[in-house]
Enzyme design. Structure first.
Site, PDB file in Angstrom:
ATOM      1  N   GLU A   4      -9.629  62.501  78.128  1.00 51.08           N
ATOM      2  CA  GLU A   4      -8.592  63.576  76.272  1.00 51.08           C
ATOM      3  C   GLU A   4      -9.786  63.649  74.632  1.00 51.08           C
ATOM      4  O   GLU A   4     -10.705  62.573  75.196  1.00 51.08           O
ATOM      5  CB  GLU A   4      -7.727  61.763  75.846  1.00 51.08           C
ATOM      6  CG  GLU A   4      -6.945  62.078  77.226  1.00 51.08           C
ATOM      7  CD  GLU A   4      -5.919  61.053  76.725  1.00 51.08           C
ATOM      8  OE1 GLU A   4      -5.992  60.729  75.520  1.00 51.08           O
ATOM      9  OE2 GLU A   4      -5.083  60.038  76.994  1.00 51.08           O
ATOM     10  N   GLU A  34      -5.268  53.458  78.167  1.00 45.44           N
ATOM     11  CA  GLU A  34      -6.201  53.434  76.870  1.00 45.44           C
ATOM     12  C   GLU A  34      -5.725  51.794  76.267  1.00 45.44           C
ATOM     13  O   GLU A  34      -5.362  51.241  75.411  1.00 45.44           O
ATOM     14  CB  GLU A  34      -5.800  53.640  75.427  1.00 45.44           C
ATOM     15  CG  GLU A  34      -6.803  55.409  75.466  1.00 45.44           C
ATOM     16  CD  GLU A  34      -7.145  55.987  74.188  1.00 45.44           C
ATOM     17  OE1 GLU A  34      -6.243  55.849  73.497  1.00 45.44           O
ATOM     18  OE2 GLU A  34      -7.930  57.046  74.233  1.00 45.44           O
TER      19      GLU A  34
HETATM   20  C1  GLA Z   1      -5.221  58.635  72.965  1.00 43.41           C
HETATM   21  C2  GLA Z   1      -3.691  58.531  73.571  1.00 43.41           C
HETATM   22  C3  GLA Z   1      -2.646  59.535  74.053  1.00 43.41           C
HETATM   23  C4  GLA Z   1      -2.036  60.034  72.671  1.00 43.41           C
HETATM   24  C5  GLA Z   1      -3.341  60.729  71.684  1.00 43.41           C
HETATM   25  C6  GLA Z   1      -3.637  61.309  70.386  1.00 43.41           C
HETATM   26  O1  GLA Z   1      -5.917  59.054  73.527  1.00 43.41           O
HETATM   27  O2  GLA Z   1      -4.236  58.176  74.995  1.00 43.41           O
HETATM   28  O3  GLA Z   1      -1.726  59.095  73.927  1.00 43.41           O
HETATM   29  O4  GLA Z   1      -1.462  59.376  71.324  1.00 43.41           O
HETATM   30  O5  GLA Z   1      -5.167  58.941  71.655  1.00 43.41           O
HETATM   31  O6  GLA Z   1      -4.362  61.316  69.618  1.00 43.41           O
END
Ligand code: GLA
Length: 663
Positions: A318, A156
């Site tokens: 995710e 991210e």
């Molecule tokens: C992001 C991050 C993860 C985690 C999630 C929690 O997607 O990539 O590491 O912190 O948020 O929702």
């Protein structure tokens, strides 16, 4: 339009299913249970090593792969593939202490401390060198590991930094873009407020200042920050390939509409194509919902990701099975939502459905974040739904490689989104993303699937192109070609106003006036709570313009001001262009007037219907009933979720889903 790729994620059998897996947080005996439960749930890929820098590189020059070897071997033995992360998203404390200049500095000039995650300056040479070294070491060791399915670079990407290294890198980036200081001064309009630069060291990031900063500087800073992170991603990806890996490379973007710190369309040039995979994360954020239900929010993220992938493979990397604790909290997903949201993503083109995370953490900031295996363990509603979804995704394996051909597009340009947020706008409420989401939701409710597409792309395959708010536009060439070629373009207010440097085009609405046959004389923002009535019964809010038809038909005018128009249409070439000089409170009557037809005529509202198809024509109708009543699904074939025949008189109960292989 879509370049089809039937060999999508060849390293993963069927659709991808799994989540972030952090076994380093658990004793060894739990790992065996993890693999057993993953197999029970139909998980076929796990994202590992996302936050393990401290484990594999515990000090300068020290490397220890024992634990990661064991994890990779365990997955391979269990028949589960690895999405192997490079762990560069979170430098450990030793690194930050050894290289304090890599800690990020905020706009106020405060250097932030370590102790959370992503504490790095993208422009710090020591960090840049470290991530390349890490990627190279991992590739050397795991490029041919049997568990390896793909690489997950960073995590991210979003960090920006205002330090001196960043200022120097920003100047280099500006030199590259503008050549010399004259070019920069002209682009930023620095004669305003005596901001003219006479020497490069005077040029700075938009650090906290006594008054509002230069909008051109703010816009270029955003572009630069996006490019700086892209450079990091590319450096890692190159290192992985240089060290012998030919597996797909991805990173989890956040193409959801809640985060717009990166120019994802520019990123897309480097994250699509051979050996690249677009991946996205989607967390539902109740406080940013603008009254749009989660089902449609999920669809927005998917439609934006598909648009970005432009025919290449992409994956929901995710999402959450339930609440995401780091938000305001106080919300939970309804039973069945994790399945419905995942199927909606797959319906819209994702090559699987992944989650953060596999097993709920016992400690750390995210100890209350939902997981596929919650704190309650496998005997839980969530895990039962996880198993259900896993079984269904297995049944849907043949869908892999098929694509969605949307008939309509909504235009999104990140530069325009950023520019519309620069200081000194005539209305602070003319924000782009909420408007894109509102139009997207109205079209979803109408049964129209839309790609979120860039205005510079080839749009000729779309029946309709909607530009709810395209504030920044250099020129009309691409949109004109689209209209003249037979397309229907619908433009929302305050569009085409500025050039690529946020300088107002002479003569409004600048880049689009000629194309639309409309002249805008004045902006008349509407105060919150007030409205502007149109003579055909429609109502405007937030924004209105004093606008005149020059070479267009006036479809509706503001009540009491018949000499100026509010809604215009111009036929041009084989197509037509519509213009709204206000934000309509209700879009549906307007779409009726334009004649926007649904993808599945006659289908009930709240029934999500999307078709994926293979190049050879084999098609699948995904149906999700989000409504309160049974809904008939207009398709004939076999429901892959039950194995039973489907006919158009059959209906889904509220909350139910079907995927019908046509034929
Ligand atoms: C992001 C991050 C993860 C985690 C999630 C929690 O997607 O990539 O590491 O912190 O948020 O929702």
């Amino acid at each position: 339009m879509a370049q089809r790729n039937t060999d999508i994620i060849p390293t993963i059998p069927g659709l991808a299913y799994g989540g972030d897996y952090n076994p380093e947080q658990w004793p060894r005996e739990v790992w065996d249970e993890d693999v057993r439960l993953m197999r029970e749930a139909g998980v076929n890929v796990a994202t590992v090593n996302v936050f393990s820098w401290a484990g594999i590189n515990p000090g300068p020059g020290e490397w220890d792969f024992e634990r990661l070897d064991a994890i990779m071997d365990l997955l391979a033995a269990g028949g589960i593939k690895a999405d192997l992360a490079t762990s560069t998203a979170s430098p450990p404390p030793w690194f930050s202490q050894a290289h304090p200049e890599t800690l990020p500095v905020n706009a106020e000039g405060v250097r932030l401390n370590y102790g959370a995650r992503a504490e790095y300056c993208p422009n710090a040479p020591a960090y840049q060198a470290a991530v390349v070294e890490m990627a190279a070491k991992l590739a050397e060791r795991y490029a041919n590991h049997p568990a390896l399915a793909m690489w997950h670079v960073g995590n991210e990407y979003y960090r920006s930094c205002y330090c001196d290294d960043s200022a120097a890198a920003f100047r280099d980036w500006l030199r590259e873009r503008y050549g010399d200081l004259d070019g920069l001064n002209s682009a930023w309009g620095t004669t305003f407020w005596s901001q003219t630069f006479t020497d490069w060291p005077q040029v700075m990031p938009p650090r906290a200042s006594a008054e509002t900063p230069n909008p051109g500087q703010v816009l270029d800073w955003q572009r630069f920050c996006s490019d700086a992170l892209l450079k990091l991603f590319r450096a890692e990806a190159d290192a992985i390939e240089r060290h012998g890996s030919d597996k797909p490379i991805t990173t989890n973007l956040m193409v959801t509409g809640n985060f717009n710190g990166l120019d994802y369309h520019r990123w897309g040039e480097h994250t699509t194509g051979p050996n690249r995979l677009i991946a996205t994360d989607h967390y539902l954020i109740p406080e940013q919902a603008d009254g749009i239900p989660w089902s449609i929010q999920a669809a927005f993220g998917a439609d934006a990701s598909r648009g970005l992938a432009a025919g290449s493979p992409w994956l929901l990397m995710e999402q959450s099975t339930n609440s995401s604790a780091w938000r305001r909290g106080g919300f939970a997903k309804r039973p069945g939502d994790l399945v419905r949201h995942s199927l909606s993503y797959v319906a819209r083109g994702s090559e699987g459905a992944m989650f953060f995370q596999w097993r709920a953490s016992r400690y750390g900031t995210e100890r209350y974040h939902a997981a596929m295996v919650p704190h309650a363990g496998a005997d839980s509603r969530v895990f039962r739904e996880v198993k259900q979804l896993g079984a269904w995704l297995k049944d849907l394996a043949e869908v892999k490689g098929s694509t969605v051909d949307a008939r309509a597009a909504i235009l999104l340009d990140f530069n325009s989104v950023w520019a519309a947020k620069t200081p000194g706008q005539p209305s602070a409420d003319m924000d782009t993303y909420p408007e894109l989401r509102r139009w997207h939701a109205a079209l979803w409710r109408r049964g129209v699937t839309t790609d979120l597409a860039n205005p510079a792309w080839d749009l000729s395959g779309y029946e309709y192109v909607f530009a709810p708010h395209l504030y920044l536009l250099e020129d009309d060439a691409n949109l004109r070609a689209y209209v003249e070629g037979g397309g229907t373009l619908v433009v929302g207010p305050y569009s085409g106003i500025v050039d690529g440097n946020d300088r107002v085009h002479p003569g409004l609405p600048g880049a689009l006036g000629d194309l639309m046959g409309v002249r805008v004389e004045e902006f008349r923002p509407i105060w919150e709570g007030e409205t502007a009535d149109l003579d055909n019964g429609w109502v405007g809010e937030t924004w209105s313009e004093v606008a005149h038809a020059v070479d267009a038909e006036t479809i509706a005018s503001f009540k009491g001001y018949p000499e100026t128009g509010a809604v215009f249409r111009r036929k041009l070439g084989r197509g037509e262009v519509w213009y709204l000089a206000t934000r309509l409170t209700e879009l549906d009557p307007f779409f009726d007037r334009v004649g926007v037809a649904p993808d599945f005529p006659g289908a009930p509202a709240d029934l999500e219907l999307v078709r994926r198809s293979h190049e050879d024509g084999r098609g699948y109708v995904f149906a999700i009933n989000h409504g309160k009543d049974p809904a008939k699904v207009p398709a004939t074939g076999r429901n892959l979720l039950t194995g039973k025949a489907w006919a158009p008189m059959l209906s889904l109960k509220p909350g139910e889903c079907a995927v019908i292989r046509e034929g």
